[in-house]
Design an enzyme around this catalytic site. Structure first.
Site, PDB file in Angstrom:
ATOM      1  N   ARG A   1       0.828  -1.217   0.000  1.00  0.00           N
ATOM      2  CA  ARG A   1       0.000   0.000   0.000  1.00  0.00           C
ATOM      3  C   ARG A   1       0.860   1.263   0.000  1.00  0.00           C
ATOM      4  O   ARG A   1       0.426   2.299  -0.507  1.00  0.00           O
ATOM      5  CB  ARG A   1      -0.929  -0.035   1.216  1.00  0.00           C
TER       6      ARG A   1
ATOM      7  N   ILE B   1      -7.273   7.828  -0.542  1.00  0.00           N
ATOM      8  CA  ILE B   1      -7.247   6.373  -0.736  1.00  0.00           C
ATOM      9  C   ILE B   1      -8.091   5.824   0.407  1.00  0.00           C
ATOM     10  O   ILE B   1      -7.992   6.275   1.542  1.00  0.00           O
ATOM     11  CB  ILE B   1      -5.788   5.842  -0.700  1.00  0.00           C
ATOM     12  N   SER B   2      -8.955   4.858   0.137  1.00  0.00           N
ATOM     13  CA  SER B   2      -9.862   4.367   1.179  1.00  0.00           C
ATOM     14  C   SER B   2      -9.100   3.618   2.268  1.00  0.00           C
ATOM     15  O   SER B   2      -7.999   3.127   2.042  1.00  0.00           O
ATOM     16  CB  SER B   2     -10.903   3.423   0.564  1.00  0.00           C
ATOM     17  N   HIS B   3      -9.731   3.519   3.467  1.00  0.00           N
ATOM     18  CA  HIS B   3      -9.181   2.721   4.562  1.00  0.00           C
ATOM     19  C   HIS B   3      -8.954   1.289   4.055  1.00  0.00           C
ATOM     20  O   HIS B   3      -9.802   0.764   3.333  1.00  0.00           O
ATOM     21  CB  HIS B   3     -10.197   2.594   5.701  1.00  0.00           C
TER      22      HIS B   3
END
Ligand code: SAH
Length: 217
Positions: A40, A66-68
């Site tokens: 990530r 950016i999403s969790h």
């Protein structure tokens, strides 16, 4: 793109994140493996690298996030992806979620309304050698040329379920979409039936950036 180095430290942190995801209810091992295979921190600015494996959202430019990791894993699990499925994603963003879908063997069409994010994500997908077609465009129109899709994933908060996207979903297919006009959205999993009587299941509340019309250059 100049910090694409995956050290033991990164790998260790990733293992911890993966065990957290498992504790929070991600039971699909192929998703957890995909999280291990896609670092990530490659998707974040150097400034955030240290925290890349904490369960938080980050700015990725153009006012977007950016999403969790849990959100990405949870939406992916709801989709029930099988190898070779055709998946439409609305909101490419950093491309992290797209890579996770790719690792699961999906054939992806992904749309992003911010040109610079679209271009950055394209590079990332090439780097990971993922089978995805990325488009700069307005996700409200979907992408008719590759329709119908086995799965549709919306990664931004939609005011309601766009009719056009429903029309591009296969009968028996699932759409996972956060719906709500306020700060929080309800996570919906819609299964398309061959009449108008679609099944809709609700999976708690989440916070997404809004799904907006038109593109931004
Ligand atoms: N899956 C992404 C999430 C990014 S946030 C990731 O993991 O990084 C959601 C993204 O949806 C943002 O990049 C935003 O610009 C995009 N978006 C919002 N409305 C859109 C629309 N109508 N069409 C395409 N993309 C849209």
């Amino acid at each position: 793109m100049n910090h694409l180095k995956d050290t033991f430290k990164h790998k260790g942190k990733r293992k911890i994140l993966i065990s957290e995801l498992r504790e929070k209810g991600i039971f699909d091992e192929s998703i957890l493996e995909a999280f291990d295979a896609v670092p990530r921190h490659f998707f974040l600015d150097l400034a955030f690298e240290e925290q890349a494996y904490s369960n938080t959202a980050f700015q990725i430019g153009s006012g977007q996030t950016i999403s969790h990791p849990f959100t990405v894993a949870f939406q992916t699990q709801l989709l029930e992806i099988k190898k070779g499925m055709k998946v439409l994603e609305i909101g490419t963003g950093s491309g992290f979620q797209t890579c996770i879908l790719g690792k699961l063997g999906a054939k992806i069409v992904s749309i992003e309304r911010h040109r610079d994010l679209h271009l950055k994500a394209k590079k990332m997908l090439e780097f990971f050698n993922i089978n995805a077609k990325l488009f700069f465009g307005d996700g409200y129109a979907g992408n008719k040329s590759y329709a119908p899709y086995d799965r549709i994933l919306v990664t931004c908060g939609a005011p309601d379920v766009p009719e056009v996207l429903m029309s591009q979903l296969k009968v028996g297919g699932h759409m996972v979409i956060p719906v709500g006009e306020d700060e929080e959205q309800k996570m919906l999993k819609i299964t398309k039936k061959n009449n108008d009587d679609n099944s809709i299941l609700e999976f708690g509340t989440f916070k997404f950036v809004p799904m907006l019309e038109r593109t931004v250059k």
